[in-house]
Design a protein around this motif. Structure first.
Motif, mmCIF file in Angstrom:
data_model
loop_
_atom_site.group_PDB
_atom_site.id
_atom_site.type_symbol
_atom_site.label_atom_id
_atom_site.label_comp_id
_atom_site.label_asym_id
_atom_site.label_seq_id
_atom_site.Cartn_x
_atom_site.Cartn_y
_atom_site.Cartn_z
ATOM 1 N N LEU A 138 0.834 -1.207 0.000
ATOM 2 C CA LEU A 138 0.000 0.000 0.000
ATOM 3 C C LEU A 138 0.866 1.253 0.000
ATOM 4 C CD1 LEU A 138 -2.747 -0.964 2.619
ATOM 5 C CD2 LEU A 138 -2.986 -0.862 0.128
ATOM 6 N N PRO A 139 0.593 2.213 -0.893
ATOM 7 C CA PRO A 139 1.389 3.452 -0.895
ATOM 8 C C PRO A 139 1.352 4.180 0.435
ATOM 9 C CG PRO A 139 0.058 3.289 -2.892
ATOM 10 C CD PRO A 139 -0.389 2.184 -1.992
ATOM 11 N N SER A 140 0.210 4.148 1.114
ATOM 12 C CA SER A 140 0.109 4.840 2.397
ATOM 13 C C SER A 140 1.041 4.221 3.434
ATOM 14 C CB SER A 140 -1.338 4.818 2.902
ATOM 15 O OG SER A 140 -1.869 3.497 2.854
ATOM 16 N N ARG A 141 1.136 2.896 3.464
ATOM 17 C CA ARG A 141 2.042 2.259 4.416
ATOM 18 C C ARG A 141 3.500 2.516 4.030
ATOM 19 N NH1 ARG A 141 2.792 -4.169 6.036
ATOM 20 N NH2 ARG A 141 4.850 -3.846 6.959
ATOM 21 N N ILE A 142 3.815 2.434 2.757
ATOM 22 C CA ILE A 142 5.190 2.686 2.316
ATOM 23 C C ILE A 142 5.615 4.106 2.672
ATOM 24 C CG2 ILE A 142 6.691 2.849 0.294
ATOM 25 C CD1 ILE A 142 4.920 0.703 -1.022
ATOM 26 N N ALA A 143 4.703 5.063 2.470
ATOM 27 C CA ALA A 143 5.022 6.458 2.786
ATOM 28 C C ALA A 143 5.251 6.636 4.282
ATOM 29 C CB ALA A 143 3.892 7.364 2.311
ATOM 30 N N LEU A 144 4.426 6.010 5.107
ATOM 31 C CA LEU A 144 4.583 6.139 6.556
ATOM 32 C C LEU A 144 5.897 5.524 7.024
ATOM 33 C CD1 LEU A 144 0.963 5.452 7.844
ATOM 34 C CD2 LEU A 144 2.279 7.546 8.109
ATOM 35 N N ASP A 145 6.215 4.332 6.530
ATOM 36 C CA ASP A 145 7.479 3.692 6.913
ATOM 37 C C ASP A 145 8.670 4.551 6.493
ATOM 38 O OD1 ASP A 145 6.063 1.593 7.980
ATOM 39 O OD2 ASP A 145 6.350 0.261 6.266
ATOM 40 N N ALA A 175 14.107 9.637 11.540
ATOM 41 C CA ALA A 175 15.046 9.027 12.481
ATOM 42 C C ALA A 175 16.450 8.913 11.906
ATOM 43 C CB ALA A 175 14.540 7.642 12.886
ATOM 44 N N GLY A 176 16.669 9.423 10.714
ATOM 45 C CA GLY A 176 17.980 9.350 10.087
ATOM 46 C C GLY A 176 18.283 8.017 9.456
ATOM 47 N N GLY A 177 17.245 7.214 9.195
ATOM 48 C CA GLY A 177 17.432 5.897 8.605
ATOM 49 C C GLY A 177 17.387 5.918 7.087
ATOM 50 N N ASP A 178 17.378 4.720 6.506
ATOM 51 C CA ASP A 178 17.365 4.581 5.050
ATOM 52 C C ASP A 178 15.946 4.760 4.525
ATOM 53 O OD1 ASP A 178 17.930 4.013 2.439
ATOM 54 O OD2 ASP A 178 18.076 1.838 2.720
ATOM 55 N N TRP A 179 15.756 5.747 3.649
ATOM 56 C CA TRP A 179 14.434 6.030 3.095
ATOM 57 C C TRP A 179 14.394 5.870 1.572
ATOM 58 C CZ3 TRP A 179 15.024 9.863 -0.457
ATOM 59 C CH2 TRP A 179 16.130 10.712 -0.296
ATOM 60 N N ALA A 180 15.517 5.550 0.959
ATOM 61 C CA ALA A 180 15.593 5.531 -0.505
ATOM 62 C C ALA A 180 14.663 4.476 -1.105
ATOM 63 C CB ALA A 180 17.031 5.288 -0.956
ATOM 64 N N TRP A 181 14.611 3.287 -0.472
ATOM 65 C CA TRP A 181 13.748 2.237 -1.036
ATOM 66 C C TRP A 181 12.296 2.677 -1.030
ATOM 67 C CZ3 TRP A 181 9.462 -0.445 0.349
ATOM 68 C CH2 TRP A 181 9.134 -1.544 -0.455
ATOM 69 N N SER A 182 11.851 3.299 0.063
ATOM 70 C CA SER A 182 10.464 3.764 0.154
ATOM 71 C C SER A 182 10.170 4.808 -0.916
ATOM 72 C CB SER A 182 10.190 4.346 1.541
ATOM 73 O OG SER A 182 10.324 3.367 2.550
ATOM 74 N N ALA A 183 11.114 5.734 -1.134
ATOM 75 C CA ALA A 183 10.899 6.760 -2.160
ATOM 76 C C ALA A 183 10.787 6.137 -3.543
ATOM 77 C CB ALA A 183 12.039 7.780 -2.119
ATOM 78 N N GLY A 184 11.667 5.171 -3.846
ATOM 79 C CA GLY A 184 11.594 4.507 -5.147
ATOM 80 C C GLY A 184 10.294 3.744 -5.335
ATOM 81 N N ALA A 185 9.839 3.076 -4.269
ATOM 82 C CA ALA A 185 8.580 2.339 -4.359
ATOM 83 C C ALA A 185 7.397 3.278 -4.576
ATOM 84 C CB ALA A 185 8.373 1.507 -3.095
ATOM 85 N N LEU A 186 7.423 4.429 -3.929
ATOM 86 C CA LEU A 186 6.331 5.394 -4.101
ATOM 87 C C LEU A 186 6.326 5.982 -5.509
ATOM 88 C CD1 LEU A 186 6.484 7.275 -0.685
ATOM 89 C CD2 LEU A 186 4.676 5.744 -1.480
ATOM 90 N N LEU A 187 7.498 6.257 -6.056
ATOM 91 C CA LEU A 187 7.556 6.753 -7.433
ATOM 92 C C LEU A 187 7.032 5.703 -8.406
ATOM 93 C CD1 LEU A 187 11.019 8.582 -7.379
ATOM 94 C CD2 LEU A 187 8.735 9.617 -7.388
ATOM 95 N N GLY A 188 7.376 4.441 -8.162
ATOM 96 C CA GLY A 188 6.848 3.368 -9.000
ATOM 97 C C GLY A 188 5.339 3.258 -8.879
ATOM 98 N N ALA A 189 4.818 3.383 -7.645
ATOM 99 C CA ALA A 189 3.367 3.330 -7.441
ATOM 100 C C ALA A 189 2.675 4.489 -8.145
ATOM 101 C CB ALA A 189 3.063 3.353 -5.945
ATOM 102 N N THR A 190 3.302 5.671 -8.106
ATOM 103 C CA THR A 190 2.727 6.837 -8.793
ATOM 104 C C THR A 190 2.684 6.615 -10.297
ATOM 105 O OG1 THR A 190 3.564 8.298 -7.056
ATOM 106 C CG2 THR A 190 2.949 9.318 -9.151
ATOM 107 N N ALA A 191 3.775 6.086 -10.848
ATOM 108 C CA ALA A 191 3.838 5.830 -12.294
ATOM 109 C C ALA A 191 2.785 4.813 -12.717
ATOM 110 C CB ALA A 191 5.231 5.334 -12.669
ATOM 111 N N LEU A 192 2.402 3.924 -11.816
ATOM 112 C CA LEU A 192 1.377 2.926 -12.138
ATOM 113 C C LEU A 192 -0.024 3.452 -11.893
ATOM 114 C CD1 LEU A 192 0.567 -0.026 -12.846
ATOM 115 C CD2 LEU A 192 0.822 -0.540 -10.401
ATOM 116 N N LEU A 193 -0.236 4.110 -10.742
ATOM 117 C CA LEU A 193 -1.588 4.470 -10.328
ATOM 118 C C LEU A 193 -2.145 5.681 -11.075
ATOM 119 C CD1 LEU A 193 -1.356 3.968 -6.450
ATOM 120 C CD2 LEU A 193 -2.530 2.525 -8.125
#
Length: 287
Positions: free
Chosen positions: A231-238, A245-263
Motif C-alpha cells: 500500500l502506498p500509504s504504508r510505504i510512505a509512513l514507513d 530518524a535518520g534511517g534509510d528512506w531511498a527504497w520507500s521513495a523509489g517504491a512510491l515513485l513506481g506506485a505513482t507511475a502505475l496508479l
C-alpha cells in the motif's frame, strides 16, 4: 451585407475548427490550479479550521502517549517514542484525507455547478483534466504536512535531531502523488456512480487502519502485515518515520515513485471511462 457567423458553443464542443490549436495539457493543468488558488475562500476559514483540527488532534495524542506506554518489544518503525510514531501517522493521514475526500468533494461541486461538463467538452486530454483538478488538493496536502511537522518539531517535542529533511521532502511529495492515484479513482467512482464522499471516507478509514497510522502494522491479525506492505500509504509512513530518524528512506521513495507511475495512468483511464459513462447517461451535471 451578410454578417459573418461564428461557431456555436455546442459545435465547438463536438468538433474543433480547422486551424484551431489544441490546448496544451500543461497549460490546462496550470489554468485549473491557478483557478483554485485564485479563490480566496480556499485559504480562509477552511484552512484555519483544518490546521486547528490537526493541532488539537496532535495535542490529544501527546497526552495519550504520556499515559499509555507500548509493551516491551513493540516495533515502532524507527520512532523513539509512541508519540513520534503516531505524530507521523496523523500528519500523513491529513495528506491522505486531502488527496481523497477533498478531491472527491471538489468533483462533486464541479458536477453540481456544471463546470465538470464544460471542462470535459474541451479539447484537452483527460489526464490533464484529472491532474489539474487534483492540483489544489495536492498543494494543500503538502502545505498542511509542512505546517504540522514544523509545529511538532518546535512546540510538541517531536525528535528531529537526526532527521534527513531531504528524505522527508521527497517522501512527502512522492507519497502525496501516489495517494492522488487513489483519490482520482474515487473521483471516477463519484462521476460514474455518485456517493463518492462516503466512499472516500470509507477508504480513508480502511487505509488508516491497515497502514500503521495509530499502531504498528505488526499488530494486525493474520497475513495482513504482509499483504499491506504494497500500500502506498504504508510505504510512505514507513519511509517518513525512517527519514525522521535518520534511517534509510531511498527504497520507500523509489517504491512510491513506481506506485505513482502505475496508479496515475490507471486512475486517469478510470476517470475517462467514468466521464463517458456519465455523459452517456446525461449525468455529468448532478443536482
Amino acid at each position: 451585407m451578410t454578417t459573418p457567423t461564428t461557431p456555436t458553443a455546442s459545435a465547438a464542443t463536438t468538433s474543433r475548427p480547422v486551424g484551431r490549436p489544441a490546448a496544451s495539457p500543461v497549460a490546462m493543468i496550470l489554468a485549473l490550479v491557478r483557478r483554485d488558488l485564485g479563490d480566496p475562500r480556499q485559504f480562509r476559514l477552511p484552512l484555519l479550521l483544518d490546521l486547528t483540527f490537526g493541532v488539537v488532534n496532535l495535542v490529544v495524542f501527546l497526552f495519550i502517549s504520556r499515559v499509555l506506554t507500548p509493551s516491551s518489544g513493540t516495533d515502532l518503525a524507527h520512532s523513539p517514542s509512541y508519540f513520534d510514531f503516531v505524530a507521523v501517522g496523523i500528519t500523513f493521514l491529513l495528506v491522505l484525507q486531502a488527496a481523497t475526500t477533498q478531491l472527491t468533494g471538489r468533483v462533486i461541486r464541479e458536477q453540481r455547478s456544471g463546470t465538470l461538463e464544460l471542462l470535459a467538452a474541451q479539447p484537452v486530454p483527460v489526464t490533464a483534466l484529472t491532474i489539474g483538478t487534483a492540483g489544489y488538493p495536492f498543494l494543500f496536502a503538502l502545505l498542511r504536512s509542512c505546517v504540522y511537522l514544523t509545529i511538532l518539531g518546535t512546540v510538541l517535542g517531536l525528535h528531529t535531531g537526526r532527521a534527513d529533511w531531504w528524505g522527508v521532502a521527497v517522501l512527502l511529495i512522492a507519497g502525496t502523488a501516489s495517494v492522488l492515484g487513489i483519490g482520482i479513482t474515487l473521483a471516477a467512482f463519484t462521476v460514474a456512480v455518485g456517493h463518492g464522499d462516503a466512499a472516500a471516507r470509507l477508504a480513508v478509514v480502511g487505509l488508516t487502519f491497515v497502514s500503521g497510522t495509530y499502531f504498528p502494522v505488526s499488530e494486525l491479525p493474520g497475513p495482513l502485515p504482509e499483504l499491506t506492505a504494497v500500500l502506498p500509504s504504508r510505504i510512505a509512513l514507513d519511509g517518513l518515520r525512517a527519514a525522521l530518524a535518520g534511517g534509510d528512506w531511498a527504497w520507500s521513495a523509489g517504491a512510491l515513485l513506481g506506485a505513482t507511475a502505475l496508479l496515475l495512468p490507471l486512475s486517469s483511464w478510470a476517470f475517462a471511462g467514468a466521464l463517458r459513462v456519465a455523459a452517456g447517461r446525461g449525468a455529468l451535471k448532478r443536482d
